[in-house]
Write a protein that holds these residues in place. Structure first.
Motif, mmCIF file in Angstrom:
data_model
loop_
_atom_site.group_PDB
_atom_site.id
_atom_site.type_symbol
_atom_site.label_atom_id
_atom_site.label_comp_id
_atom_site.label_asym_id
_atom_site.label_seq_id
_atom_site.Cartn_x
_atom_site.Cartn_y
_atom_site.Cartn_z
ATOM 1 N N ILE A 4 39.829 39.727 37.053
ATOM 2 C CA ILE A 4 38.844 38.511 37.389
ATOM 3 C C ILE A 4 39.858 37.432 38.335
ATOM 4 O O ILE A 4 39.316 36.959 39.248
ATOM 5 N N ASP A 5 41.127 37.468 37.901
ATOM 6 C CA ASP A 5 41.814 36.305 38.821
ATOM 7 C C ASP A 5 42.355 36.622 39.876
ATOM 8 O O ASP A 5 42.776 35.871 40.643
ATOM 9 N N MET A 6 42.245 38.115 40.145
ATOM 10 C CA MET A 6 42.603 38.360 41.748
ATOM 11 C C MET A 6 41.156 38.447 42.546
ATOM 12 O O MET A 6 41.372 38.587 43.717
ATOM 13 N N LEU A 7 40.183 37.990 41.967
ATOM 14 C CA LEU A 7 38.806 37.757 42.842
ATOM 15 C C LEU A 7 39.047 36.550 43.681
ATOM 16 O O LEU A 7 39.700 35.816 43.575
ATOM 17 N N PRO A 8 37.955 36.585 45.026
ATOM 18 C CA PRO A 8 38.051 35.630 45.666
ATOM 19 C C PRO A 8 37.629 34.361 44.943
ATOM 20 O O PRO A 8 36.886 34.299 43.977
ATOM 21 N N ALA A 9 38.000 33.084 45.478
ATOM 22 C CA ALA A 9 37.540 31.879 44.844
ATOM 23 C C ALA A 9 36.218 31.749 44.465
ATOM 24 O O ALA A 9 35.685 31.187 43.489
ATOM 25 N N ARG A 10 35.383 32.090 45.623
ATOM 26 C CA ARG A 10 33.786 31.887 45.373
ATOM 27 C C ARG A 10 33.433 32.563 44.161
ATOM 28 O O ARG A 10 32.419 32.043 43.568
ATOM 29 N N LEU A 11 33.994 33.621 43.934
ATOM 30 C CA LEU A 11 33.470 34.499 42.628
ATOM 31 C C LEU A 11 34.118 33.861 41.340
ATOM 32 O O LEU A 11 33.550 33.898 40.396
ATOM 33 N N ARG A 12 35.513 33.751 41.542
ATOM 34 C CA ARG A 12 36.095 33.447 40.196
ATOM 35 C C ARG A 12 35.638 32.121 39.757
ATOM 36 O O ARG A 12 36.075 32.095 38.541
#
Length: 719
Positions: free
Chosen positions: A217-225
């Motif tokens: 989860i922490d490696m997701l793009p900011a818009r998703l995270r």
């Protein structure tokens, strides 16, 4: 005997659904079994209490532990003689449910299908456990209440996320295909008697799986995270991980997983890992991870009110299709007791067991279920309706539900929330479905503050108007279905109160349907199914529409804080005045955090952007002299609030004294759709005000305080 669930409710049979007796009463059920030869058979029993079973005068089952009803959670094998065999079941009364259900299997081949069919609408316990350290550890198929029966052969498969087959069931155990198997969550699908049952399991170290999923989860793009359902899922996984770090005390050599939370906790852990991994897989596949997703899952959004992360749970039947016929939506409102913590930590969300069973009922009746969470512990604040509006808007962006078929469902103390919502949006809901209702909420305001305000007539009038039932009785809309099944659990509405409300509704001509059926299962699932079946048929004339303004909007401080707002503290004036304004802003923030489980926006007057100043509600702290935003908005038409060394003024009214301070809501001079709350005075401090928790206590349009012998003294308040 209830034909639909085959559960005998003795409270109902004996006509005493409100009995508070906890002991000293016993019921007996007796029947004959005729056999043409000596044989052995098995009885399945679901019972509330500590039952005993006798066959031909001899005990075959004796239990001592008081238990709650589980569908066929007990079973025993016993011999049959030639001719008549008398079977007697003894069921002592306990303080809640009093009754039983039973099934006698004369042929072994009837036994497994009968037991599974009874459990299927409610349970998925078809594994001995849900967590396995490796593929070498045997995963045994043993449906609850059945045990491991060597003569029963199950067929089925195990699948990974994405639908890839990872193994089959052979000899009642999972045979993994180790050439392709990978650790992580899996789904076992079992076929018995042309019926399909399934349950999830996890292979691998739970802590490692949790940490690995959180890292993904922490490696997701900011818009998703930051702005989707992933923050809600991450918060849940963080909480599960913390339970490994700080487990309850356990006996030496005891099992850690049982110490952490037992079987229900295991099922919740595997489920929440599964839905998170599914969402991550959709992201990797280039698919929107939370829109039009079926099954039981979590989602979230960022509140426009205070930028807090909000969470809600949904169940969407597999039959739902993005471009298909819209399904009805049933909104399950929380109770104040279940909502004493933030939603992601609450008992309301932790009860995966009940949610899973209600999801089966929703699938049967083609209903989307929504547990909307809450912005604060529900106590009748205006924020609760504002939060519901935000949740329905967020769900409407992701799902095509039928806007004319939205029904509110709740039980006991959550019932007033449904009436509050219908009072706020007349005609927007298709119905209200209630179980064992309480019709009043405890006031959210502290008693000492109630005593302070009670001298004001406006407050007394406002206090008496908090009963939204009267609004329903006057409007006679929407339709209401009430079930009171005579449960004696603490906090549940009693039968007498329900009957009194129904009688009142009858005199007013309000559309209320009322039933007092016998109890059918634990957790009131029989009643929930009746309510859900009714909800699926309801339809309103207008339907819910996103953004529809609430009816009867009050110009109070509370209402101003149900829309996007900024707390703006003044930084000008003397160092002492600036420090006082900062302390008041800190107290406002603390009150908001205490009530709403999250911080609100706080900014200095020199940092507020022009666009936010024009398009947001504002809480201005200080005065026109010490707060630059206050001074700018006071130019021209003005705010109508004056702070001087002689006192304070609001419009044509003035209160004199150098110690006078004011809290008031006024119109925004640059945007008529927005409001401004002022907190101002000369030489003020947090102690100058009787309250700074304004979303909870700000029933008024204005409140003027001054110094008293015991602290802040109310000079005047009104709406």
């Amino acid at each position: 005997m209830n034909e639909r669930r085959q559960f005998v409710d003795f409270d109902y049979v004996f006509g005493q659904p409100e009995s508070k007796e906890k002991g000293g009463m016993v019921a007996y059920a007796a029947f004959n079994v005729t056999s043409d030869k000596k044989s052995r058979t098995r009885i399945l029993l679901g019972c509330a209490g500590a039952p005993k079973v006798f066959v031909n005068g001899k005990p075959v089952l004796i239990t001592k532990r008081v238990r709650r009803l589980f569908v066929y959670d007990l079973s025993v094998t016993f011999p049959l003689d030639i001719g008549n065999n008398l079977v007697v079941i003894k069921i002592p009364k306990q303080d809640t449910l009093w009754g039983f259900k039973t099934h006698l299997s004369l042929l072994w081949k009837e036994y497994v299908p009968a037991s599974l069919a009874a459990q299927a609408p409610l349970e998925k316990f078809i594994l001995q456990k849900n967590l396995f350290s490796s593929f070498d550890e045997p995963a045994t198929v043993a449906p609850r209440g059945l045990g491991v029966l060597p003569f029963v052969k199950y067929q089925g498969c195990v699948y990974a996320i994405g639908g890839r087959r990872m193994g089959i069931i052979a000899n009642n155990k999972v045979q993994w295909d180790k050439a392709v198997a990978q650790t992580g969550p899996h789904k076992l699908v079992l076929e018995v008697d042309n019926m399909v049952y399934y349950e999830k399991l996890l292979v691998g170290n739970p802590e490692s799986e949790l940490c690995g999923t959180i890292s993904e989860i922490d490696m997701l793009p900011a818009r998703l995270r930051e702005h989707g359902g992933f923050p809600a899922l991450r918060a849940r996984l963080d909480r599960l991980a913390s339970e490994f770090e700080h487990p309850p005390a356990r006996q030496p050599g005891g099992d850690l997983l049982n110490a952490v939370g037992g079987r229900h906790w295991m099922r919740r852990l595997v489920h929440e890992l599964w839905i998170t991994r599914e969402a991550l897989a959709r992201v990797r596949g280039g698919v929107e991870p939370f829109a039009h997703v079926t099954g039981l899952h979590l989602n979230g959004f960022v509140s426009k009110i205070d930028e807090s992360q909000q969470c809600h749970r949904m169940y969407v039947p597999d039959e739902y299709a993005k471009d298909g016929k819209p399904m009805p939506l049933a909104v399950v409102l929380p109770t104040p007791v279940s909502a004493a913590k933030p939603f992601v930590e609450s008992a309301f969300l932790n009860d995966h067991h009940l949610a899973d069973r209600m999801a089966k009922l929703a699938r049967r009746h083609g209903v989307i279920l929504l547990w909307p969470g809450y912005h604060n512990q529900p106590t009748g604040l205006p924020m609760e309706n504002a939060h519901l509006a935000e949740v329905l808007e967020a769900v409407g962006q992701n799902y095509n539900y039928d806007r004319k078929r939205v029904v509110l469902m709740s039980m006991c103390g959550g019932v007033p929330l449904a009436f509050n919502a219908c009072s706020a949006w007349p005609g927007r809901f298709a119905g209200i479905a209630l179980l064992n209702p309480e019709f009043t909420l405890d006031q959210n305001m502290p008693r000492n503050l109630v005593r302070v305000f009670s001298r004001e007539k406006d407050f007394r009038d406002w206090f008496l108007q908090q009963d939204r039932m009267d609004a329903f009785l006057k409007r006679k809309t929407p339709d209401v279905f009430i079930i009171n099944d005579g449960g004696n659990e603490p906090g549940h509405g009693d039968l007498k109160t329900s009957k009194a409300f129904v009688a009142k509704a009858g005199r007013a001509g309000a559309p209320v349907r009322f039933e007092t059926p016998p109890r059918r299962e634990a957790a009131h699932l029989g009643a929930w199914e009746d309510l859900m079946e009714w909800a699926a048929r309801q339809r309103s004339e207008t339907g819910w529409e996103d953004g529809v303004p609430r009816a009867g909007r009050r110009e109070s401080v509370q209402e101003a804080l149900t829309e996007k707002f900024w707390v703006v503290r003044g930084t000008e004036g003397s160092d002492e005045e600036s420090a006082a304004n900062a302390a008041i802003a800190k107290a406002v923030l603390a009150g908001w955090r205490k009530t709403h489980f999250a911080p609100c926006r706080v900014v200095m007057d020199s940092e507020l952007a022009e666009e936010e100043m024009r398009n947001s509600n504002l809480v201005l702290i200080g005065s026109a002299r010490t707060n630059a935003v206050w001074r700018e908005l006071d130019e021209g038409l003005g705010l109508g609030v004056k702070i001087t060394g002689d006192g304070v003024a609001l419009g044509e009214r003035s209160w004199f004294g150098g110690d006078a301070v004011i809290q008031a809501v006024v119109r925004h001079p640059k945007n008529s759709a927005r409001r401004i709350v002022v907190i101002g005075g000369q030489g003020m401090s947090p102690e100058s005000f009787g309250t700074l928790n304004l979303s909870r206590d700000g029933w008024f349009r204005h409140a003027v305080w001054g110094e008293g012998e015991g602290g802040a003294e109310l000079r005047d308040a009104g709406n």
